[in-house]
Design an enzyme around this catalytic site. Structure first.
Site, PDB file in Angstrom:
ATOM      1  N   HIS A  39      -0.963  -5.103   6.450  1.00 48.42           N
ATOM      2  CA  HIS A  39      -1.697  -5.638   7.583  1.00 48.42           C
ATOM      3  C   HIS A  39      -2.504  -3.986   7.844  1.00 48.42           C
ATOM      4  O   HIS A  39      -3.847  -4.490   7.707  1.00 48.42           O
ATOM      5  CB  HIS A  39      -0.525  -5.527   8.851  1.00 48.42           C
ATOM      6  CG  HIS A  39       0.558  -7.267   8.281  1.00 48.42           C
ATOM      7  ND1 HIS A  39      -0.241  -8.308   8.042  1.00 48.42           N
ATOM      8  CD2 HIS A  39       2.205  -7.358   8.896  1.00 48.42           C
ATOM      9  CE1 HIS A  39       0.987  -8.957   8.235  1.00 48.42           C
ATOM     10  NE2 HIS A  39       2.145  -8.480   8.221  1.00 48.42           N
ATOM     11  N   ASP A  68       1.795 -13.831   2.080  1.00 46.25           N
ATOM     12  CA  ASP A  68       3.018 -13.894   3.732  1.00 46.25           C
ATOM     13  C   ASP A  68       3.829 -15.042   4.089  1.00 46.25           C
ATOM     14  O   ASP A  68       4.660 -15.200   3.106  1.00 46.25           O
ATOM     15  CB  ASP A  68       1.872 -13.662   4.565  1.00 46.25           C
ATOM     16  CG  ASP A  68       2.948 -12.465   5.782  1.00 46.25           C
ATOM     17  OD1 ASP A  68       4.309 -12.899   5.918  1.00 46.25           O
ATOM     18  OD2 ASP A  68       1.825 -11.600   6.618  1.00 46.25           O
ATOM     19  N   HIS A 128       7.095 -14.275   2.135  1.00 46.45           N
ATOM     20  CA  HIS A 128       8.789 -14.804   2.965  1.00 46.45           C
ATOM     21  C   HIS A 128       8.807 -16.231   2.775  1.00 46.45           C
ATOM     22  O   HIS A 128       8.416 -16.977   3.056  1.00 46.45           O
ATOM     23  CB  HIS A 128       8.699 -14.483   4.753  1.00 46.45           C
ATOM     24  CG  HIS A 128       7.968 -12.824   5.607  1.00 46.45           C
ATOM     25  ND1 HIS A 128       8.826 -11.913   4.864  1.00 46.45           N
ATOM     26  CD2 HIS A 128       7.226 -13.140   5.059  1.00 46.45           C
ATOM     27  CE1 HIS A 128       8.314 -10.519   5.163  1.00 46.45           C
ATOM     28  NE2 HIS A 128       6.609 -11.416   5.624  1.00 46.45           N
TER      29      HIS A 128
HETATM   30 ZN   LIG Z   1       5.926 -10.061   6.393  1.00 41.55          ZN
END
Ligand SMILES: [Zn+2]
Length: 452
Positions: free
Chosen positions: A273, A324, A67
């Site tokens: 995850h 991430d 992100h």
């Molecule tokens: Zn994420």
């Protein structure tokens, strides 16, 4: 040699998961025509016109989960502790302020930091679609375009994972900053996402933000969109126990089972995850050949827990790696963390060989992003190279026999000296050839309009 061919000469090269033995080779002559490798010859004599790649050359690294805007939170969410959910409030406050122009500047600088870290392709899990309040920009894909443009200007490839994000939880509408994420329903998401035309350096994939953000009866719409296009489908899965509990209360099953029922698992799907799973969840993910993206530095930062990565790999899930939240951008750190976190969890060593960890950071990651033709140094593959200098204090004393282990367990992104993406030199001698002062670009982007 044909005209338009560039030759590189790598002192040492790891040719990728398809290499012989551990895949390490010496004195490798690598020829590139256009954006592809056309010849790879170990034990060669260096021709005078070849570009020298001193050190260890790897295939370009794949950052399978990012992100970009979270980069602006680095170092700013630690004081006072907090939880995943208080971190999320800080992230929402940042999301509220970004515009297509300020996001382009922030993402360009963040992707340039990735290039300097040896990353040749990023999977951007993108949900900040609309203007504040959920108002549409004149071009409804203005934010998508900002990210794709940012990757081009930073010199890396991107898979834009257009993320469907419709609700704040089961039966809970989006509110506040979340309004920027929402398309109303999955059909509207699908129509907007389908309208975007990707340039050559980009591919389009789909994402389900999480089972809390897409109503169960609309999960199939997103899965079908990806299936019809043979595009990647990514989903945040069981990052926090609270997500599992809410899913059980609302649907009577785990998030993995819900995704399976709605046709969202399979070899083009990546579960990000996959931390808090049951044995049945692991079996479903593995038997469907769903990839699992681990993001260990973020999972540490957010106190998510340590997922059952060896069990998932044994069950059949390819493993990939991502930065991430971009609290750290260092795929080598993510790779060794996969092994080292498991050592802490299991109190045993030796779960993955260095080559296995590099495979997660290269071929498996590129494949999960829809670039199965990247991630190895072989004729026909996309010509992406990442070279680690072996001259730093971190690697001093390295031995040829354990070179791969030194690279994975002791090197850092700061050791990346040269990066080639699609046959184009993006980083040379540790310097970004397109942007120059990446730290300055980051500083301006973070302390300017995107400041927290
Ligand atoms: Zn994420």
């Amino acid at each position: 040699m044909t005209s338009g061919t560039t030759r590189y000469f790598a002192d040492h090269a790891w040719l990728g998961p398809l290499g012989e033995g551990d895949g390490l080779a010496r004195d490798v002559l690598i020829e590139v025509t256009g954006d592809r490798f056309t010849a790879v010859r170990p034990d060669a004599v260096r021709p005078p016109d070849a570009v020298q790649l001193a050190g260890l050359t790897l295939p370009g690294l794949a950052n399978a989960h990012s992100h970009a805007f979270h980069r602006a939170l680095r170092g700013r969410t630690h004081r006072g502790g907090g939880t995943f959910w208080t971190w999320r409030e800080d992230m929402y406050a940042l999301a509220e302020r970004l515009t297509p122009d300020s996001y382009l500047a922030l993402a360009r600088a963040t992707y340039a930091e990735m290039a300097l870290a040896g990353i040749s392709c990023v999977g951007e899990f993108h949900y900040l679609h609309h203007a504040p309040g959920g108002h549409r920009y004149a071009d409804p894909n203005a934010m998508t375009d900002a990210l794709v443009t940012a990757a081009a200007e930073a010199g890396i490839r991107i898979t834009l994972l257009d993320t469907c994000y419709l609700t704040g939880g089961p039966d809970r509408p989006l509110a506040g900053p979340q309004l920027r994420f929402g398309d109303g329903d999955a059909d509207s998401w699908a129509a907007r996402a389908a309208a975007y035309r990707t340039p050559d350096h980009a591919r389009l994939g789909a994402a389900i933000h999480s089972v809390r953000a897409v109503p169960a009866d609309q999960l199939g719409t997103v899965a079908d969109w990806a299936r019809e296009r043979e595009a990647p489908l990514h989903v945040h899965l069981s990052e926090q126990r609270a997500e599992n509990e809410a899913c059980l209360a609302a649907h009577g099953c785990t998030p993995t089972e819900l995704l399976d029922r709605r046709g969202a698992l399979g070899p083009r799907t990546t579960a990000v995850h996959a931390t808090h799973l049951t044995e049945a969840d692991i079996a479903r993910l593995g038997s469907s050949r769903t990839s699992v993206c681990l993001t260990p530095t973020t999972e540490r930062d957010l106190a998510d827990g340590i997922g059952p990565a060896p069990e998932l790999a044994r069950a059949g899930s390819p493993l990939t790696l991502g930065s991430d939240s971009n609290a750290v951008i260092d795929l080598l750190e993510e790779a060794r963390a996969l092994e080292l976190d498991e050592r802490l969890r299991s109190e045993t060593r030796g779960h993955w060989a260095a080559a296995d960890l590099l495979a997660a950071a290269t071929a498996a990651g590129h494949a999960s992003l829809g670039w199965p033709d990247a991630g190895r140094i072989a004729p026909g593959a996309l010509a992406d190279l990442t070279t680690l200098s072996l001259d730093s204090v971190r690697l001093a004393g390295w031995q040829p026999r354990t070179l791969l282990e030194s690279a994975v367990f002791a090197a850092a992104s700061a050791d990346v000296s040269d990066v080639v993406v699609g046959g184009r030199i993006i980083v040379a001698e540790g310097r970004h050839r397109l942007l120059g002062d990446v730290a300055g670009e980051l500083h301006r982007a973070i302390t300017g309009p995107a400041r927290t």
